[in-house]
Write a protein that holds these residues in place. Structure first.
Motif, short mmCIF file in Angstrom:
data_model
loop_
_atom_site.label_atom_id
_atom_site.label_comp_id
_atom_site.label_asym_id
_atom_site.label_seq_id
_atom_site.Cartn_x
_atom_site.Cartn_y
_atom_site.Cartn_z
N LEU A 128 90.23 67.90 33.29
CA LEU A 128 89.57 67.99 34.58
C LEU A 128 88.59 66.83 34.70
CD1 LEU A 128 88.68 69.62 37.17
CD2 LEU A 128 87.00 70.73 35.69
N GLY A 129 88.52 66.22 35.86
CA GLY A 129 87.54 65.18 36.13
C GLY A 129 87.11 65.24 37.57
N TRP A 130 85.81 65.01 37.82
CA TRP A 130 85.31 64.99 39.19
C TRP A 130 84.06 64.13 39.27
CZ3 TRP A 130 83.93 68.84 35.88
CH2 TRP A 130 82.61 69.29 35.90
N GLU A 131 83.79 63.65 40.48
CA GLU A 131 82.59 62.88 40.74
C GLU A 131 81.44 63.86 40.96
OE1 GLU A 131 82.20 59.53 40.53
OE2 GLU A 131 84.26 59.57 39.80
N SER A 132 80.64 64.05 39.94
CA SER A 132 79.55 65.01 40.03
C SER A 132 78.29 64.38 40.59
CB SER A 132 79.27 65.63 38.66
OG SER A 132 79.08 64.60 37.70
N GLY A 133 78.13 63.07 40.42
CA GLY A 133 76.96 62.39 40.95
C GLY A 133 75.67 63.09 40.59
N ARG A 134 74.87 63.38 41.58
CA ARG A 134 73.58 64.06 41.37
C ARG A 134 73.68 65.57 41.51
NH1 ARG A 134 68.87 61.17 41.43
NH2 ARG A 134 69.13 58.93 41.55
N GLU A 135 74.88 66.10 41.55
CA GLU A 135 75.10 67.53 41.73
C GLU A 135 75.55 68.23 40.45
OE1 GLU A 135 74.27 68.85 44.69
OE2 GLU A 135 73.72 66.80 45.25
N LEU A 136 75.43 67.56 39.31
CA LEU A 136 75.96 68.12 38.06
C LEU A 136 75.37 69.48 37.73
CD1 LEU A 136 77.81 67.70 35.64
CD2 LEU A 136 75.92 66.54 34.48
N SER A 137 74.07 69.63 37.87
CA SER A 137 73.46 70.92 37.51
C SER A 137 73.95 72.05 38.40
CB SER A 137 71.93 70.83 37.55
OG SER A 137 71.49 70.56 38.87
N ASP A 138 74.29 71.74 39.65
CA ASP A 138 74.81 72.77 40.56
C ASP A 138 76.27 73.08 40.31
OD1 ASP A 138 72.39 73.03 41.93
OD2 ASP A 138 72.92 71.51 43.41
N GLN A 139 77.03 72.11 39.80
CA GLN A 139 78.47 72.24 39.71
C GLN A 139 79.02 72.59 38.34
OE1 GLN A 139 79.81 68.38 40.91
NE2 GLN A 139 79.36 68.69 43.07
N LEU A 140 78.35 72.18 37.29
CA LEU A 140 78.97 72.17 35.96
C LEU A 140 79.51 73.52 35.52
CD1 LEU A 140 79.83 70.55 33.54
CD2 LEU A 140 77.54 70.84 32.59
N LEU A 141 78.71 74.52 35.50
CA LEU A 141 79.17 75.81 34.96
C LEU A 141 80.30 76.41 35.80
CD1 LEU A 141 78.79 77.71 32.63
CD2 LEU A 141 77.02 78.89 33.93
N LYS A 163 82.45 74.78 37.72
CA LYS A 163 83.65 73.95 37.53
C LYS A 163 84.32 74.29 36.20
CE LYS A 163 83.80 70.76 40.93
NZ LYS A 163 84.95 70.33 41.69
N LEU A 164 83.52 74.44 35.14
CA LEU A 164 84.08 74.75 33.82
C LEU A 164 84.75 76.12 33.80
CD1 LEU A 164 81.39 73.40 31.34
CD2 LEU A 164 83.59 72.38 31.96
N THR A 165 84.10 77.13 34.36
CA THR A 165 84.70 78.46 34.35
C THR A 165 85.96 78.50 35.21
OG1 THR A 165 83.15 79.22 36.05
CG2 THR A 165 82.58 79.70 33.76
N GLY A 166 85.95 77.80 36.35
CA GLY A 166 87.15 77.72 37.17
C GLY A 166 88.29 76.99 36.48
N PHE A 167 87.96 75.91 35.78
CA PHE A 167 88.93 75.13 35.01
C PHE A 167 89.57 75.99 33.92
CE2 PHE A 167 89.23 71.96 31.35
CZ PHE A 167 90.45 71.43 31.74
N LEU A 168 88.75 76.72 33.19
CA LEU A 168 89.28 77.60 32.14
C LEU A 168 90.16 78.70 32.74
CD1 LEU A 168 86.10 77.89 29.90
CD2 LEU A 168 88.19 76.62 29.37
N ARG A 169 89.69 79.31 33.80
CA ARG A 169 90.44 80.39 34.47
C ARG A 169 91.79 79.87 34.98
NH1 ARG A 169 86.52 82.39 37.03
NH2 ARG A 169 86.55 80.93 38.76
N GLU A 170 91.79 78.67 35.56
CA GLU A 170 93.01 78.06 36.09
C GLU A 170 94.08 77.88 35.01
OE1 GLU A 170 94.16 73.64 37.74
OE2 GLU A 170 92.25 74.50 38.37
N HIS A 171 93.63 77.71 33.77
CA HIS A 171 94.56 77.51 32.66
C HIS A 171 94.64 78.73 31.75
CE1 HIS A 171 95.37 73.41 33.77
NE2 HIS A 171 94.08 73.29 34.04
N SER A 172 94.24 79.89 32.29
CA SER A 172 94.33 81.18 31.60
C SER A 172 93.61 81.19 30.25
CB SER A 172 95.80 81.59 31.42
OG SER A 172 96.44 81.67 32.68
N VAL A 173 92.47 80.53 30.21
CA VAL A 173 91.64 80.50 29.00
C VAL A 173 90.36 81.28 29.30
CG1 VAL A 173 90.37 79.06 27.37
CG2 VAL A 173 92.58 78.27 28.29
N ARG A 174 90.15 82.33 28.55
CA ARG A 174 88.92 83.11 28.70
C ARG A 174 87.81 82.50 27.86
NH1 ARG A 174 89.67 89.31 28.30
NH2 ARG A 174 87.90 88.76 27.05
N LEU A 175 86.58 82.60 28.31
CA LEU A 175 85.46 82.08 27.53
C LEU A 175 85.47 82.64 26.12
CD1 LEU A 175 82.49 82.15 30.08
CD2 LEU A 175 83.46 80.14 28.97
#
Length: 134
Positions: free
Chosen positions: A31-44, A46-58
């Protein structure tokens, strides 16, 4: 599974690797995205959605690896905070590494790292922090 994370600049990247100690492992997903100055709002989210999309549970993660730097002070700090918090809450190891082969280095170190030891960023220089107004 192993979650790899790179947050050293305006583009944030994450990978899912199979649970292995082989530094030659190939990622299952990326996964890659332009987070710019929004990293703190997006990171968690994006990561949980990415894991869910690939059927990986935390809970199925066996380790987290993160690029330690050098790079943006704020981006590295946010990435390390999230990586360390996730690893601590899941009671799994987290490892940071730098250089061109940081993923391979970190995967190798992961099997010898116990849970509970935080990964620390390496900024490459002193942080440029504005002095408080008096």
């Amino acid at each position: 599974m192993i979650l790899a994370l790179r947050t050293d600049g305006p583009t944030t990247r994450a990978w899912i690797y199979p649970r292995t100690s082989s530094p030659k492992a190939n990622p299952i997903a990326e996964l890659g995205w332009e987070s710019g100055r929004e990293l703190s709002d997006q990171l968690l989210s994006k990561l949980t959605g990415f894991l869910r999309e690939h059927s990986v549970r935390l809970e199925s993660l066996s380790g987290i690896i993160i690029y330690s730097g050098p790079g943006s002070f704020t981006s590295l700090r946010i990435g390390h905070t999230v990586a360390n918090a996730l690893a601590d809450s899941l009671q799994i190891p987290v490892v940071g590494a730098s250089g061109d082969s940081w993923i391979q280095t970190a995967i190798t170190k992961l099997s010898n790292t116990p849970p509970g030891q935080p990964a620390l960023p390496h900024y490459g220089s002193e942080a440029h922090i504005t002095r408080p107004k008096t």
